[in-house]
Design an enzyme around this catalytic site. Structure first.
Site, mmCIF file in Angstrom:
data_model
loop_
_atom_site.group_PDB
_atom_site.id
_atom_site.type_symbol
_atom_site.label_atom_id
_atom_site.label_comp_id
_atom_site.label_asym_id
_atom_site.label_seq_id
_atom_site.Cartn_x
_atom_site.Cartn_y
_atom_site.Cartn_z
ATOM 1 C CD GLU A 76 -31.396 -27.441 4.001
ATOM 2 O OE1 GLU A 76 -31.983 -27.294 2.928
ATOM 3 O OE2 GLU A 76 -31.319 -26.551 4.862
ATOM 4 C CB CYS A 89 -21.330 -25.917 7.478
ATOM 5 S SG CYS A 89 -22.496 -25.586 8.820
ATOM 6 C CB CYS A 96 -32.352 -27.841 16.397
ATOM 7 S SG CYS A 96 -31.411 -27.138 17.768
ATOM 8 C CB CYS A 100 -32.230 -20.075 18.724
ATOM 9 S SG CYS A 100 -31.017 -20.813 19.838
ATOM 10 C CB CYS A 103 -32.115 -20.524 14.554
ATOM 11 S SG CYS A 103 -31.167 -21.794 13.707
ATOM 12 C CB CYS A 317 -25.136 -18.440 10.185
ATOM 13 S SG CYS A 317 -23.383 -18.636 10.045
HETATM 14 N N1 SAH Z 1 -26.680 -25.229 17.761
HETATM 15 C C1 SAH Z 1 -25.329 -24.787 17.551
HETATM 16 C C2 SAH Z 1 -24.889 -24.994 16.122
HETATM 17 C C3 SAH Z 1 -25.560 -24.103 15.113
HETATM 18 S S1 SAH Z 1 -24.394 -22.972 14.531
HETATM 19 C C4 SAH Z 1 -25.188 -23.354 17.996
HETATM 20 O O1 SAH Z 1 -26.194 -22.756 18.364
HETATM 21 O O2 SAH Z 1 -24.087 -22.844 18.027
HETATM 22 C C5 SAH Z 1 -25.338 -21.857 13.641
HETATM 23 C C6 SAH Z 1 -25.017 -20.423 14.030
HETATM 24 O O3 SAH Z 1 -25.871 -19.541 13.293
HETATM 25 C C7 SAH Z 1 -25.308 -20.180 15.488
HETATM 26 O O4 SAH Z 1 -24.394 -19.260 16.009
HETATM 27 C C8 SAH Z 1 -26.672 -19.552 15.403
HETATM 28 O O5 SAH Z 1 -27.012 -18.843 16.537
HETATM 29 C C9 SAH Z 1 -26.537 -18.684 14.194
HETATM 30 N N2 SAH Z 1 -27.810 -18.286 13.609
HETATM 31 C C10 SAH Z 1 -29.010 -18.851 13.786
HETATM 32 N N3 SAH Z 1 -29.960 -18.215 13.080
HETATM 33 C C11 SAH Z 1 -29.322 -17.219 12.432
HETATM 34 C C12 SAH Z 1 -29.757 -16.233 11.516
HETATM 35 N N4 SAH Z 1 -31.033 -16.157 11.135
HETATM 36 N N5 SAH Z 1 -28.838 -15.376 11.031
HETATM 37 C C13 SAH Z 1 -27.534 -15.475 11.402
HETATM 38 N N6 SAH Z 1 -27.070 -16.403 12.243
HETATM 39 C C14 SAH Z 1 -27.953 -17.265 12.757
#
Ligand code: SAH
Length: 326
Positions: A76, A89, A96, A100, A103, A317
């Site tokens: 996506e 984006c 991945c 986390c 996420c 995000c």
């Molecule tokens: N793997 C990289 C790129 C992903 S960026 C990284 O971790 O930075 C996506 C961003 O959204 C990251 O900061 C991630 O931590 C955040 N994110 C993930 N799940 C989320 C959620 N449920 N709500 C808000 N932000 C989230």
């Protein structure tokens, strides 16, 4: 071009056409017919990525694309309109493996790295679909960019190449969950590209419980690496901090965070958690987020609450995922 007995500049011509979005060798008017025939004979093709699905947010016009890659994996990307221009984006991996807990991108694990071409195509496909020019790129979609370092490097070089799109390095942002050795390398290779670090917690115990990567690269390695980055590049680091209700959003977390970042050239982007059904985490309310932000500011840390786009189409995000939601 060498084994095709062609002069070098022909490659440059084709590259420039591809960067301008040409979808067919026939449209490359300055490329001789004999070369076009040879390209066809050697089965060269322009790998166009076509969106399988486009969702448009009723709230803000954000567009989320679902692309199916040639091997069937799906990714996506998100197109967003801001006052200062259009941003995409893009995803750097199909799936991945960082794990986390909050996420959506990590739910199916890692399928594979995306190629530089597949990353470029996300930009081109969104431009074809919207008819608009994209001037900012954030590598913040599915995947961990520093788990695919060589390919994101080539992608950045393609986007910023003088005879191609000639984008400014400063209009590109890479976001990482904190793979420390590549923070150092990135500062050397791309001192003008923006760096964002997904932090989400001010102490190791909490951060490791949210982000397994912290066990390998704990805060006492990550934070000094970020400080070195700012010294080497004279550029500020953005810290992303997703606020999860009752988990990392209290006053004392804010004070601890300010302490951790004290004196660093940085900015904290607070993101109230976006809903991901599978995770069970709850989002911090607006008032709490504002209070958290105020405490950081009072303690000398520049901080803002991120305006989330595309929430109604799960394009915010952490909501991007591998393929379609069941
Ligand atoms: N793997 C990289 C790129 C992903 S960026 C990284 O971790 O930075 C996506 C961003 O959204 C990251 O900061 C991630 O931590 C955040 N994110 C993930 N799940 C989320 C959620 N449920 N709500 C808000 N932000 C989230």
């Amino acid at each position: 071009m060498k084994d095709m007995n062609q002069p070098k500049f022909r490659a440059g011509q084709i590259f420039a056409w591809l960067c301008r979005g040409a979808d067919d060798f026939d449209k490359m008017t300055d490329v001789p017919a004999s070369l076009k025939e040879e390209l066809a004979a050697r089965k060269f093709r322009i790998g166009l990525l076509m969106p399988e699905k486009v969702q448009i947010s009723a709230l803000d016009g954000t567009r989320k694309y679902l692309f199916v890659l040639s091997d069937g994996n799906a990714i996506e990307s998100v197109f967003m309109k801001y006052k200062y221009g259009n941003t995409i984006c893009i995803s750097s991996q199909a799936g991945c493996r960082m794990g986390c807990r909050f996420c959506a991108s990590t739910i199916g694990g890692l399928k594979r790295n995306l190629t530089p071409g597949e990353m470029s195509e996300q930009v081109m496909a969104a431009e074809r679909n919207t008819g608009e020019k994209i001037n900012h790129i954030v590598i913040m979609g599915t995947g961990e960019p520093f788990d695919n370092y060589e390919n994101i490097s080539s992608f950045i070089r393609i986007m910023t190449h003088k005879s191609g799109r000639n984008m400014s390095m400063r209009n590109i942002t890479v976001s990482t969950c904190g793979i420390v050795p590549f923070i150092e390398k990135f500062a050397d290779d791309f001192p003008q590209v923006n760096l964002a670090i997904s932090l989400h917690a001010p102490d190791n115990e909490l951060r490791s419980s949210m982000m397994p990567v912290n066990k390998k690269y704990p805060l006492e390695e990550l934070i000094p690496a970020c400080r070195r980055y700012t010294r080497k590049t004279s550029r500020r680091v953005t810290f992303e901090y997703t606020l999860v209700k009752g988990l990392n959003d209290t006053d004392s977390h804010a004070v601890q965070l300010a302490e951790l970042l004290r004196g660093m050239l940085c900015h904290v982007n607070l993101i109230p958690l976006n809903k991901v059904e599978e995770t069970g985490f709850k989002t911090t309310g607006r008032k709490r987020a504002e209070e958290f932000c105020r405490i950081l500011q009072q303690n000398g840390i520049p901080s803002t609450i991120r305006r989330e786009l595309g929430d109604d189409i799960d394009a915010a995000c952490g909501q991007l995922r591998l393929g379609r939601k069941k």
